[in-house]
Design a protein around this motif. Sequence first.
Motif, PDB file in Angstrom:
ATOM      1  N   HIS A  62      77.475 -14.821 144.038  1.00  0.00           N
ATOM      2  CA  HIS A  62      76.372 -14.804 143.062  1.00  0.00           C
ATOM      3  C   HIS A  62      76.775 -15.594 141.814  1.00  0.00           C
ATOM      4  CE1 HIS A  62      72.756 -12.363 141.447  1.00  0.00           C
ATOM      5  NE2 HIS A  62      72.901 -13.480 140.749  1.00  0.00           N
ATOM      6  N   HIS A  64      75.857 -18.858 139.047  1.00  0.00           N
ATOM      7  CA  HIS A  64      74.948 -19.837 138.446  1.00  0.00           C
ATOM      8  C   HIS A  64      75.779 -20.980 137.866  1.00  0.00           C
ATOM      9  CE1 HIS A  64      71.474 -17.106 138.696  1.00  0.00           C
ATOM     10  NE2 HIS A  64      72.372 -16.164 138.493  1.00  0.00           N
ATOM     11  N   MET A  94      73.387 -19.863 143.108  1.00  0.00           N
ATOM     12  CA  MET A  94      71.997 -19.400 143.042  1.00  0.00           C
ATOM     13  C   MET A  94      71.096 -20.625 142.825  1.00  0.00           C
ATOM     14  SD  MET A  94      71.788 -16.226 143.613  1.00  0.00           S
ATOM     15  CE  MET A  94      73.162 -16.243 144.746  1.00  0.00           C
ATOM     16  N   ASP A 154      66.425 -15.513 143.045  1.00  0.00           N
ATOM     17  CA  ASP A 154      67.208 -14.808 142.033  1.00  0.00           C
ATOM     18  C   ASP A 154      66.832 -15.186 140.605  1.00  0.00           C
ATOM     19  OD1 ASP A 154      69.210 -13.235 140.807  1.00  0.00           O
ATOM     20  OD2 ASP A 154      70.393 -15.049 140.539  1.00  0.00           O
ATOM     21  N   HIS A 234      72.965  -7.274 142.311  1.00  0.00           N
ATOM     22  CA  HIS A 234      73.310  -6.643 141.026  1.00  0.00           C
ATOM     23  C   HIS A 234      72.590  -5.318 140.725  1.00  0.00           C
ATOM     24  CE1 HIS A 234      69.774  -8.954 140.033  1.00  0.00           C
ATOM     25  NE2 HIS A 234      70.405 -10.071 139.756  1.00  0.00           N
ATOM     26  N   ASP A 307      77.602 -12.489 139.303  1.00  0.00           N
ATOM     27  CA  ASP A 307      76.424 -13.035 138.631  1.00  0.00           C
ATOM     28  C   ASP A 307      76.856 -13.892 137.430  1.00  0.00           C
ATOM     29  OD1 ASP A 307      73.850 -13.651 137.933  1.00  0.00           O
ATOM     30  OD2 ASP A 307      73.257 -11.622 137.382  1.00  0.00           O
TER      31      ASP A 307
HETATM   32 ZN    ZN Z   1      71.827 -14.132 139.068  1.00  0.00          ZN
END
Ligand code: ZN
Length: 427
Positions: A62, A64, A94, A154, A234, A307
């Motif tokens: 996960h 970015h 993502m 996402d 998450h 994340d």
């Molecule tokens: Zn995310």
Amino acid sequence: MSSLLIQNARIASEDSDDLTPSDVLVENGTIARMEQGIEAAEGVRVIDAANRILMPAMFDTHIHMREPGQEAKETIKSGTEAAINGGVTGVVLMPNTAPAIDSAAMVRTIYDIAGRDARIPVYTSGCITKGREGKELAGIDGMLSLGVKMLTDDGDAVPNMSLLKHAMEYAAEFDCFFASHCEVLELSGPRALNEGVVSHRLGIPGTPACSEEICMDRDIRLAHATGARLHIQHVSSRIGMETIRWWKQMGAKVTAEVSPHHLLFNEEDIGDYDTHYKMNPPLRTVEDNAALLEGLKEGVFDIIATDHAPHTPFEKSQDFVTAPNGITGLETAVISLYHHYIKNNEFGWGLLLNRYSAEPRRMMGLDPVPVIEGGKADFLLFNPDGQTTFTADYMQSKSQNTPFLDKTLDGSIDLVVLGDEVLLDRA
Ligand SMILES: [Zn+2]
């Protein structure tokens, strides 16, 4: 890399919390020998790893990376270097870039950039809907034909249930799965923080946990009805955790992740509007922290994922409602989980390696990378007696939006090896 002999290490694995003493000889990118008392041949680099722990490197599903479109926050180059700095040797991106990764052409662009700039394997997820707008389906078959395994919008939930059901029916026959960011937008308010005592004190409308929990239940129910595999991203609340536990007992094909920040922090940490504690889903309560930890230990959460969400200092210095959601996580995950949990015997290395190395790889259809004779070299060397201060200098990410900025935690990552390359060398 010439041959490398790591002596006196303790080897960790996902199968047990016990550490096994061994020397490890790496030749041509492979673990050629593992036993105690290996003598160093001439020309072999020797590292004395006494008291240090050798373990499979991590894998984060996960991430970015912000490229293309928001390269001031992060690029695939800086983001993968941040991964290496945190002991992570594989990432799944993502698709909420600008433009979004919603077609075969965009997937190819990502793989081209990664092929040029990254020293670790980079995988990408693809959008469920075009431009993540929730209106029409993305170019799903084109992306799947390029090896995309995870479909997700996402950052947002797919608001149209009929469209989501259609996507699930369509994709159920392929070897892929859906990943849900769960949120009922009508309940979210300005998406700034949890609805509770802190939102009342700060005078900002909060996002109730039920905004996430209702959507989670909806998405699992749809997946269960269509036969699709679903992954819940998450999870932040006790009822969310209990929802997944219940659906697993019902036989639903559902997996779930928890992030280090939802385990470690809660709404009280926001203090005086500190945007380093602002993310979506928001930090909830101390009771939720305890429930998430329980879910992690019990296996309700199959994986840990960070994340990793970089933002520039300017963006994060805006007022609490305006500042964007998200914090970085790649460089702090292993050390912070060691510092707060493993060191205190809350859980062991076996659990961490299962949830943050082996299971994420399996979820993506990849093999785990245990430290075994004949296995590929894909490991990190961790020093439990070391310390790490997360200064801007130390971190390789372009962004430093993390609650750990300038904090010192126990543990250090001294070496990361992938194949015949030493990716990180502080040994
Ligand atoms: Zn995310």
